[in-house]
Design a protein around this motif. Structure first.
Motif, PDB file in Angstrom:
ATOM      1  N   VAL A 235     -16.316  55.810 -55.593  1.00 40.28           N
ATOM      2  CA  VAL A 235     -17.225  56.027 -56.724  1.00 40.28           C
ATOM      3  C   VAL A 235     -18.686  56.014 -56.288  1.00 40.28           C
ATOM      4  CG1 VAL A 235     -15.695  55.181 -58.531  1.00 40.28           C
ATOM      5  CG2 VAL A 235     -17.132  53.566 -57.291  1.00 40.28           C
ATOM      6  N   LEU A 236     -18.927  55.496 -55.080  1.00 42.22           N
ATOM      7  CA  LEU A 236     -20.303  55.269 -54.625  1.00 42.22           C
ATOM      8  C   LEU A 236     -21.134  56.557 -54.634  1.00 42.22           C
ATOM      9  CD1 LEU A 236     -22.260  53.207 -53.455  1.00 42.22           C
ATOM     10  CD2 LEU A 236     -21.440  53.815 -51.173  1.00 42.22           C
ATOM     11  N   LEU A 237     -20.629  57.594 -53.980  1.00 43.22           N
ATOM     12  CA  LEU A 237     -21.409  58.822 -53.817  1.00 43.22           C
ATOM     13  C   LEU A 237     -21.528  59.591 -55.119  1.00 43.22           C
ATOM     14  CD1 LEU A 237     -20.036  59.955 -50.358  1.00 43.22           C
ATOM     15  CD2 LEU A 237     -22.242  58.896 -50.868  1.00 43.22           C
ATOM     16  N   ILE A 238     -20.399  59.720 -55.833  1.00 42.64           N
ATOM     17  CA  ILE A 238     -20.387  60.563 -57.031  1.00 42.64           C
ATOM     18  C   ILE A 238     -21.187  59.930 -58.176  1.00 42.64           C
ATOM     19  CG2 ILE A 238     -18.276  59.675 -58.125  1.00 42.64           C
ATOM     20  CD1 ILE A 238     -18.895  63.401 -57.734  1.00 42.64           C
ATOM     21  N   SER A 239     -21.409  58.586 -58.079  1.00 43.12           N
ATOM     22  CA  SER A 239     -22.177  57.925 -59.144  1.00 43.12           C
ATOM     23  C   SER A 239     -23.646  58.323 -59.078  1.00 43.12           C
ATOM     24  CB  SER A 239     -22.048  56.410 -59.024  1.00 43.12           C
ATOM     25  OG  SER A 239     -22.844  55.965 -57.945  1.00 43.12           O
ATOM     26  N   GLY A 240     -24.051  58.815 -57.932  1.00 42.05           N
ATOM     27  CA  GLY A 240     -25.430  59.282 -57.795  1.00 42.05           C
ATOM     28  C   GLY A 240     -26.457  58.167 -57.862  1.00 42.05           C
ATOM     29  N   GLY A 241     -26.004  56.920 -57.803  1.00 39.80           N
ATOM     30  CA  GLY A 241     -26.917  55.787 -57.812  1.00 39.80           C
ATOM     31  C   GLY A 241     -27.624  55.573 -59.138  1.00 39.80           C
ATOM     32  N   VAL A 242     -27.208  56.264 -60.188  1.00 43.66           N
ATOM     33  CA  VAL A 242     -27.869  56.067 -61.482  1.00 43.66           C
ATOM     34  C   VAL A 242     -27.230  54.899 -62.228  1.00 43.66           C
ATOM     35  CG1 VAL A 242     -28.526  58.477 -61.670  1.00 43.66           C
ATOM     36  CG2 VAL A 242     -26.395  57.703 -62.719  1.00 43.66           C
ATOM     37  N   ASN A 243     -28.006  54.261 -63.080  1.00 42.55           N
ATOM     38  CA  ASN A 243     -27.565  53.030 -63.729  1.00 42.55           C
ATOM     39  C   ASN A 243     -26.356  53.224 -64.637  1.00 42.55           C
ATOM     40  OD1 ASN A 243     -29.463  51.632 -62.414  1.00 42.55           O
ATOM     41  ND2 ASN A 243     -30.859  51.386 -64.171  1.00 42.55           N
ATOM     42  N   ARG A 244     -26.342  54.341 -65.373  1.00 40.72           N
ATOM     43  CA  ARG A 244     -25.258  54.473 -66.354  1.00 40.72           C
ATOM     44  C   ARG A 244     -23.899  54.713 -65.672  1.00 40.72           C
ATOM     45  NH1 ARG A 244     -25.242  60.675 -68.085  1.00 40.72           N
ATOM     46  NH2 ARG A 244     -26.344  61.414 -66.266  1.00 40.72           N
ATOM     47  N   ALA A 245     -23.925  55.096 -64.401  1.00 42.71           N
ATOM     48  CA  ALA A 245     -22.656  55.314 -63.689  1.00 42.71           C
ATOM     49  C   ALA A 245     -22.433  54.216 -62.652  1.00 42.71           C
ATOM     50  CB  ALA A 245     -22.643  56.680 -63.030  1.00 42.71           C
ATOM     51  N   ARG A 246     -22.974  53.022 -62.911  1.00 47.18           N
ATOM     52  CA  ARG A 246     -22.846  51.936 -61.938  1.00 47.18           C
ATOM     53  C   ARG A 246     -21.703  51.009 -62.365  1.00 47.18           C
ATOM     54  NH1 ARG A 246     -28.202  48.870 -61.028  1.00 47.18           N
ATOM     55  NH2 ARG A 246     -27.824  48.396 -63.212  1.00 47.18           N
ATOM     56  N   VAL A 247     -20.705  50.881 -61.512  1.00 52.07           N
ATOM     57  CA  VAL A 247     -19.583  49.980 -61.819  1.00 52.07           C
ATOM     58  C   VAL A 247     -19.888  48.595 -61.264  1.00 52.07           C
ATOM     59  CG1 VAL A 247     -17.832  51.803 -61.899  1.00 52.07           C
ATOM     60  CG2 VAL A 247     -18.326  50.658 -59.732  1.00 52.07           C
ATOM     61  N   SER A 248     -19.093  47.628 -61.658  1.00 59.97           N
ATOM     62  CA  SER A 248     -19.387  46.229 -61.314  1.00 59.97           C
ATOM     63  C   SER A 248     -19.422  45.976 -59.821  1.00 59.97           C
ATOM     64  CB  SER A 248     -18.357  45.315 -61.974  1.00 59.97           C
ATOM     65  OG  SER A 248     -18.575  45.305 -63.362  1.00 59.97           O
TER      66      SER A 248
END
Lengths: 293, 360
Positions: A235-248
């Motif tokens: 999930v790290l790369l695809i989350s794009g480092g944005v807050n709304r796609a940050r998992v625990s």
């Protein structure tokens, strides 16, 4: 009924002999007495030591670290808006992924076991790829395919859907691989019997097949859920480092980078608790369903 | 309710399981499909039950075309060799299954299941799981389950094949009595000729996907149509140019018309029975005698005797020497190599003249 009575008498006698009150202990074997032999003592000791070193002590350390600053510290750490957002995303996407896996995994297992088609062997191998692939590779693959430079024009970078997608990818094999052996061992005569008793295919599946598969589906789903809760690499790369796609798990890593070890441990403890609750819950649900039939 | 199959053909790849079979079963009868394993009898039963579709031919149940009708709409009771119990359901729920599917009122289901459990003597086991029952009990449960939906016909596929010899015999007697009471048209598959002879009203001998002979058990035992049927229904031995049953050979001290000279080569006592192996020219017939008969004749290895088929004996005249091969084939087919049956039945002894036999 008189005609059958003669034979009935002898059958009854035999039943009385055979049918002596079988202790209804379910699946568990009852171990009587409390003394262990030398071999099983050593075996048990080794198992407990091993589990303690690898699982129990590290987990206890995490919990201890999380609560080291007192309960209020723990509570503050996990109730910050960022922590709650991450936790909400993690739990909801893990639940969604588990539900989808329970259905799709069972379906794929069914197709693999019950249908013969060209390329079945190939599909068997493909199922295991998410297991075999390093998760960061999976993340990269997803980024290339569904990122900003997507060749098919689907850009999911930094969306919550992307998280679900990545989790689906890495948890695919769990339900398939737990259901498959049960399905292989399932006796199709019971299904034929149900059909001859008037049950339509769907009824047969729901009332005869599904109850037998349910424990396997439940344990596969629980494994998938636990894996999804802690997933990081894919999930790290695809989350794009944005807050709304940050998992625990990513949130915890950020806390560590900020030297907030207590906060990271608190997040980890919450992940642990949620997983535990869901796994136990699934087991109870499965037992309840099995009793109900 | 009658069953009629016409020109039924079924292939599994290259293997022809049924090769144009015609079968008519009258309403209310207990019919046995008898034959060696791989002969096609189970396939025929499964086609009647709708669990298998024929490649050609038609099936009528109760005068209505059933070909192509799925099993769930045929209203046929099917009992499997390995019980096919619904393992996660109690005995009660197993039996109630067909009624629950039909959405019958709870009250009616309770009454009907109660009756059936009583009929199969499992009333005190209603709350058990199938795994807590013995094999015989499980099969009775399966029978009750099949009867619950009041099927037009009852089909049993080697119903006692997985049970040990003693239970098998008990259940067989019980099935006979049950049928006398319930009168549902019943077809059962077996490879045990004793079971078939003992239980059925009518016998259908099937081999290599074809029906060899149809008739009453007595008819087939006394007037077999060919070497295969004769060999499959009981032991046969060769006397001159005839195939006869070993208990149908008369052993005489003096020559009479039509008798063949023979010498006793070996005597074997099995319980009340004496089996005498003879040598008569190039033939080596064997004779089944009672102990009394053997004692009265004073038989010993080496004794010279005269043999002839008893006047009433069922016999077949051999055509050339291939007849003997066919007979041999039949015996092999009936041999105790059956999977599942494991050759433990009391009927084994009658086959091929190996082991103890009972003179009918």
């Amino acid at each position: 009924m008189t005609a059958a009575d003669g034979a009935g008498a002898s059958l009854r006698t035999r039943d009385a002999l055979e049918g002596h009150p079988t202790p209804v202990t379910g699946r568990r074997r009852v171990v009587t007495g409390s003394r262990l032999g030398a071999t099983s003592g050593i075996g048990l000791g080794t198992a407990v030591l091993w589990l303690s070193l690898l699982v129990l002590i590290p987990l206890a350390a995490v919990v201890a670290k999380a609560t080291g600053g007192g309960w209020s510290g723990f509570w503050n750490a996990i109730t910050t808006p960022a922590a709650l957002d991450a936790l909400r995303l993690t739990v909801l996407s893990s639940l969604a992924v588990s539900a989808i896996n329970a259905v799709m995994g069972t379906l794929i297992a069914w197709v693999l076991v019950r249908d013969s088609f060209p390329g079945r062997r190939l599909l068997e191998v493909v199922i295991d790829i998410p297991f075999a692939l390093p998760t960061i590779v999976a993340g990269l693959v997803l980024l290339i395919l569904y990122g900003p430079t997507s060749p098919i024009g689907v850009d999911l970078l930094g969306t919550q859907r992307a998280i679900v997608f990545a989790l689906l990818f890495v948890t695919l094999p769990f339900v398939v691989r737990t259901v498959q052996p049960v399905l292989i061992g399932l006796d199709t005569e019971a299904e034929e019997a149900a059909a001859s008793l008037g049950a339509a295919p769907l009824t047969t599946f729901r009332r005869i097949v599904l109850p037998v598969l349910l424990p396997a589906i439940a344990s596969g789903t629980a494994l998938a859920f636990a894996r999804a809760m802690g997933e990081y690499g894919s999930v790290l790369l695809i989350s794009g480092g944005v807050n709304r796609a940050r998992v625990s798990s990513m949130y915890a890593f950020q806390q560590i980078q900020n030297y907030d070890y207590t906060g990271a441990a608190a997040t980890a403890t919450i992940l642990l608790l949620v997983s535990l609750v869901v796994i136990v819950g699934l087991d109870l649900l499965q037992r309840w369903a099995a009793r109900r039939g | 309710m009658s069953i009629k199959a016409v020109g039924v053909v079924k292939r599994f790849g290259q293997f022809v399981a049924l090769d144009g079979v015609d079968l008519a079963v009258e309403s209310g009868r207990l019919t046995a499909l008898l034959g060696p394993s791989g002969g096609g009898k189970s396939t025929l039963l499964r086609i009647i039950g709708g669990l298998e579709e024929p490649d050609a031919g038609t099936v009528h149940i109760d005068g209505v075309e059933a070909t192509g009708v799925p099993a769930q709409r045929r209203n046929v009771g099917f009992v499997f060799q390995h019980y096919a119990a619904f393992k996660h359901l109690s005995v009660y729920r197993n039996v109630a299954f067909g009624l629950e599917i039909r959405k019958r009122p709870k009250q009616e289901i309770r009454r009907r299941v109660g009756e059936l459990l009583e009929l199969v003597h499992l009333e005190q086991f209603a709350d058990r799981l199938p795994s807590q029952l013995s094999g015989g009990q499980r099969q009775r449960m399966a029978l009750a389950r099949a009867l619950a939906v009041e099927p037009k016909v009852l089909l049993l596929d080697e119903p006692f094949g997985a049970l040990d010899a003693k239970v098998r015999k008990e259940l067989r007697d019980w099935l006979r009595r049950l049928h006398d009471e319930v009168h549902v048209t019943t077809v059962f598959v077996t490879h045990d000729q004793e079971e078939a002879l003992e239980v059925s009203d009518e016998l259908v001998v099937i081999n290599h996907g074809r029906i060899e002979q149809v008739g009453s058990p007595e008819d087939l035992y006394d007037h077999p149509a060919n070497e295969f049927v004769m060999g499959f229904l009981g032991p046969v031995t060769r006397l001159g140019d005839q195939l006869v049953r070993p208990h149908d050979i008369e052993v005489l001290a003096n020559h009479v018309d039509g008798a063949i000279a023979a010498q006793v080569t070996r005597l074997q006592r099995v319980g009340f029975e004496v089996r005498a192996e003879m040598s008569a020219g190039s033939d080596e017939p064997w004779v089944q005698l009672t102990r009394g008969q053997a004692d009265a004749l004073g038989l010993d290895p080496g004794s010279s005797v005269w043999l002839r088929a008893a006047p009433h004996a069922a016999s077949l005249t051999l055509q050339g020497c291939e007849g003997a091969d066919l007979g041999e084939d039949g015996l092999r087919g009936a041999g105790p190599t059956e999977p599942g049956g494991a050759g433990a039945g009391p009927g084994e002894g009658r086959r091929g003249g190996v082991g103890a036999g009972t003179a009918p």
